[in-house]
Motif scaffolding. Structure first.
Motif, PDB file in Angstrom:
ATOM      1  N   ASN A 159       0.861  -1.182   0.000  1.00 60.63           N
ATOM      2  CA  ASN A 159       0.000   0.000   0.000  1.00 60.63           C
ATOM      3  C   ASN A 159       0.894   1.226   0.000  1.00 60.63           C
ATOM      4  O   ASN A 159       1.534   1.557   0.996  1.00 60.63           O
ATOM      5  CB  ASN A 159      -0.905   0.000   1.232  1.00 60.63           C
ATOM      6  CG  ASN A 159      -1.668   1.318   1.375  1.00 60.63           C
ATOM      7  OD1 ASN A 159      -1.794   2.089   0.422  1.00 60.63           O
ATOM      8  ND2 ASN A 159      -2.169   1.567   2.575  1.00 60.63           N
ATOM      9  N   ASN A 160       0.956   1.897  -1.138  1.00 54.87           N
ATOM     10  CA  ASN A 160       1.767   3.111  -1.265  1.00 54.87           C
ATOM     11  C   ASN A 160       0.885   4.257  -1.753  1.00 54.87           C
ATOM     12  O   ASN A 160       1.235   4.992  -2.666  1.00 54.87           O
ATOM     13  CB  ASN A 160       2.931   2.879  -2.233  1.00 54.87           C
ATOM     14  CG  ASN A 160       3.926   4.032  -2.206  1.00 54.87           C
ATOM     15  OD1 ASN A 160       4.163   4.630  -1.174  1.00 54.87           O
ATOM     16  ND2 ASN A 160       4.512   4.341  -3.351  1.00 54.87           N
ATOM     17  N   VAL A 169      -2.629  10.907   6.597  1.00 56.96           N
ATOM     18  CA  VAL A 169      -3.007   9.617   7.165  1.00 56.96           C
ATOM     19  C   VAL A 169      -4.243   9.080   6.457  1.00 56.96           C
ATOM     20  O   VAL A 169      -4.358   7.882   6.188  1.00 56.96           O
ATOM     21  CB  VAL A 169      -3.268   9.749   8.681  1.00 56.96           C
ATOM     22  CG1 VAL A 169      -3.903   8.479   9.238  1.00 56.96           C
ATOM     23  CG2 VAL A 169      -1.967  10.061   9.415  1.00 56.96           C
ATOM     24  N   GLU A 170      -5.175   9.981   6.125  1.00 55.40           N
ATOM     25  CA  GLU A 170      -6.413   9.586   5.448  1.00 55.40           C
ATOM     26  C   GLU A 170      -6.119   8.957   4.091  1.00 55.40           C
ATOM     27  O   GLU A 170      -6.792   7.990   3.687  1.00 55.40           O
ATOM     28  CB  GLU A 170      -7.343  10.790   5.282  1.00 55.40           C
ATOM     29  CG  GLU A 170      -7.968  11.289   6.576  1.00 55.40           C
ATOM     30  CD  GLU A 170      -6.987  11.972   7.521  1.00 55.40           C
ATOM     31  OE1 GLU A 170      -7.211  11.921   8.754  1.00 55.40           O
ATOM     32  OE2 GLU A 170      -5.984  12.542   7.020  1.00 55.40           O
ATOM     33  N   ASP A 171      -5.126   9.483   3.368  1.00 57.18           N
ATOM     34  CA  ASP A 171      -4.733   8.891   2.081  1.00 57.18           C
ATOM     35  C   ASP A 171      -4.268   7.451   2.282  1.00 57.18           C
ATOM     36  O   ASP A 171      -4.677   6.540   1.555  1.00 57.18           O
ATOM     37  CB  ASP A 171      -3.592   9.702   1.442  1.00 57.18           C
ATOM     38  CG  ASP A 171      -4.052  11.018   0.855  1.00 57.18           C
ATOM     39  OD1 ASP A 171      -5.083  11.036   0.165  1.00 57.18           O
ATOM     40  OD2 ASP A 171      -3.370  12.029   1.092  1.00 57.18           O
ATOM     41  N   VAL A 172      -3.398   7.263   3.262  1.00 57.13           N
ATOM     42  CA  VAL A 172      -2.843   5.931   3.512  1.00 57.13           C
ATOM     43  C   VAL A 172      -3.938   4.947   3.916  1.00 57.13           C
ATOM     44  O   VAL A 172      -3.971   3.801   3.451  1.00 57.13           O
ATOM     45  CB  VAL A 172      -1.752   5.991   4.601  1.00 57.13           C
ATOM     46  CG1 VAL A 172      -1.205   4.590   4.881  1.00 57.13           C
ATOM     47  CG2 VAL A 172      -0.620   6.923   4.187  1.00 57.13           C
ATOM     48  N   VAL A 194       3.442   1.896   3.078  1.00 54.51           N
ATOM     49  CA  VAL A 194       4.468   2.907   2.863  1.00 54.51           C
ATOM     50  C   VAL A 194       3.916   4.301   3.141  1.00 54.51           C
ATOM     51  O   VAL A 194       2.805   4.636   2.730  1.00 54.51           O
ATOM     52  CB  VAL A 194       4.999   2.832   1.414  1.00 54.51           C
ATOM     53  CG1 VAL A 194       6.052   3.899   1.169  1.00 54.51           C
ATOM     54  CG2 VAL A 194       5.561   1.443   1.134  1.00 54.51           C
ATOM     55  N   ALA A 195       4.702   5.116   3.845  1.00 55.11           N
ATOM     56  CA  ALA A 195       4.282   6.490   4.127  1.00 55.11           C
ATOM     57  C   ALA A 195       5.510   7.330   4.465  1.00 55.11           C
ATOM     58  O   ALA A 195       6.526   6.806   4.932  1.00 55.11           O
ATOM     59  CB  ALA A 195       3.292   6.531   5.285  1.00 55.11           C
ATOM     60  N   PRO A 213       8.377   3.479   6.736  1.00 50.17           N
ATOM     61  CA  PRO A 213       8.606   4.922   6.551  1.00 50.17           C
ATOM     62  C   PRO A 213       9.607   5.169   5.418  1.00 50.17           C
ATOM     63  O   PRO A 213      10.585   4.427   5.274  1.00 50.17           O
ATOM     64  CB  PRO A 213       9.181   5.375   7.897  1.00 50.17           C
ATOM     65  CG  PRO A 213       8.900   4.254   8.845  1.00 50.17           C
ATOM     66  CD  PRO A 213       8.897   3.002   8.022  1.00 50.17           C
ATOM     67  N   ILE A 214       9.374   6.191   4.622  1.00 50.19           N
ATOM     68  CA  ILE A 214      10.287   6.501   3.523  1.00 50.19           C
ATOM     69  C   ILE A 214      10.652   7.980   3.486  1.00 50.19           C
ATOM     70  O   ILE A 214       9.976   8.831   4.073  1.00 50.19           O
ATOM     71  CB  ILE A 214       9.692   6.122   2.148  1.00 50.19           C
ATOM     72  CG1 ILE A 214       8.454   6.981   1.839  1.00 50.19           C
ATOM     73  CG2 ILE A 214       9.396   4.648   2.053  1.00 50.19           C
ATOM     74  CD1 ILE A 214       8.016   6.910   0.394  1.00 50.19           C
TER      75      ILE A 214
END
Length: 224
Positions: A159-160, A169-172, A194-195, A213-214
């Motif tokens: 999930n990216n 956070v809502e996007d993720v 991924v976030a 985390p990236i």
């Protein structure tokens, strides 16, 4: 990271963020003391190629292999024979960054004899904010198309879901819902969530998949 096969194939739609993930993945493995090779097999998209960060990656001890012609700003659909090296050498942890559509996955065919079932991972990078993969039906169709041409099977979902530096956070969590539906439909586990680092800290800890985390290596500071 949980135990994985040493060869990891990263696929996903154009704009999914697969190259950004591939680079971050390579960096993480290198920091864990692994001998890492990042092979740029994207012969479709000339922008945001992992080979553009070769100097930074080399400084971290990561071997970068891409076009046989050393010209980072030139799009030449040729892959160096060097790519066979880390695929055959079991001392390498190898990441293959594959072109962002089924046609781009065709290049995997030349390495088919080296990609035996049970000896590689193939991760499908999913961005629910991309129109082409915004529903389960579309995501399944895209995944199946890549598998058919690549002659390899997806072993995990990533999930990216992002909006670049504006990711929330809502996007993720929106992406996690889609990834969960896709996972259940195809019986493929969610491997990573991924976030960006500041967003990753705010995610619930009980999500399916490992929070990853990236940093944005492919976006310059002036880019949105």
């Amino acid at each position: 990271m949980s135990k994985e096969n040493r060869i990891r194939i990263i696929i996903g739609h154009y704009g999914s963020g697969k190259t950004e993930f591939s680079i971050n993945y390579a960096v993480k493995l290198a920091k864990e003391g692994k001998k890492v090779a990042l092979v740029d097999l994207d012969v479709v998209n000339l922008y945001f190629r992992s080979r553009e960060k070769e100097e930074i990656l080399n400084e971290l001890g990561i071997k970068v292999i891409s076009s046989s012609i050393k010209a980072s700003a030139v799009d030449i659909p040729a892959i160096s024979a060097e790519a066979y090296g880390p695929l055959e050498d079991s001392t390498f942890d190898t990441i293959l960054d594959v072109g962002g559509d089924p046609a781009g996955a065709r290049v995997l065919g030349r390495y088919h004899e080296l990609l035996k079932d049970g000896e590689y991972e193939m991760y499908y990078v999913l961005n629910a904010n991309r129109p082409e993969t915004s529903t389960v039906e579309k995501a399944v169709g895209y995944l199946n198309g890549i598998e058919g041409i690549a002659r390899a099977k997806v072993t995990g979902i990533i999930n990216n879901t992002h909006m670049l530096k504006s990711t929330t956070v809502e996007d993720v969590m929106k992406g996690q819902k889609l990834a969960s539906e896709l996972s259940q439909k195809l019986d493929i586990p969610i491997k990573y969530i991924v976030a960006l680092e500041d967003v990753a800290k705010k995610l619930p800890e009980d999500l399916e998949g490992e929070i990853f985390p990236i940093k944005l290596y492919m976006r310059e500071d002036w880019m949105l």
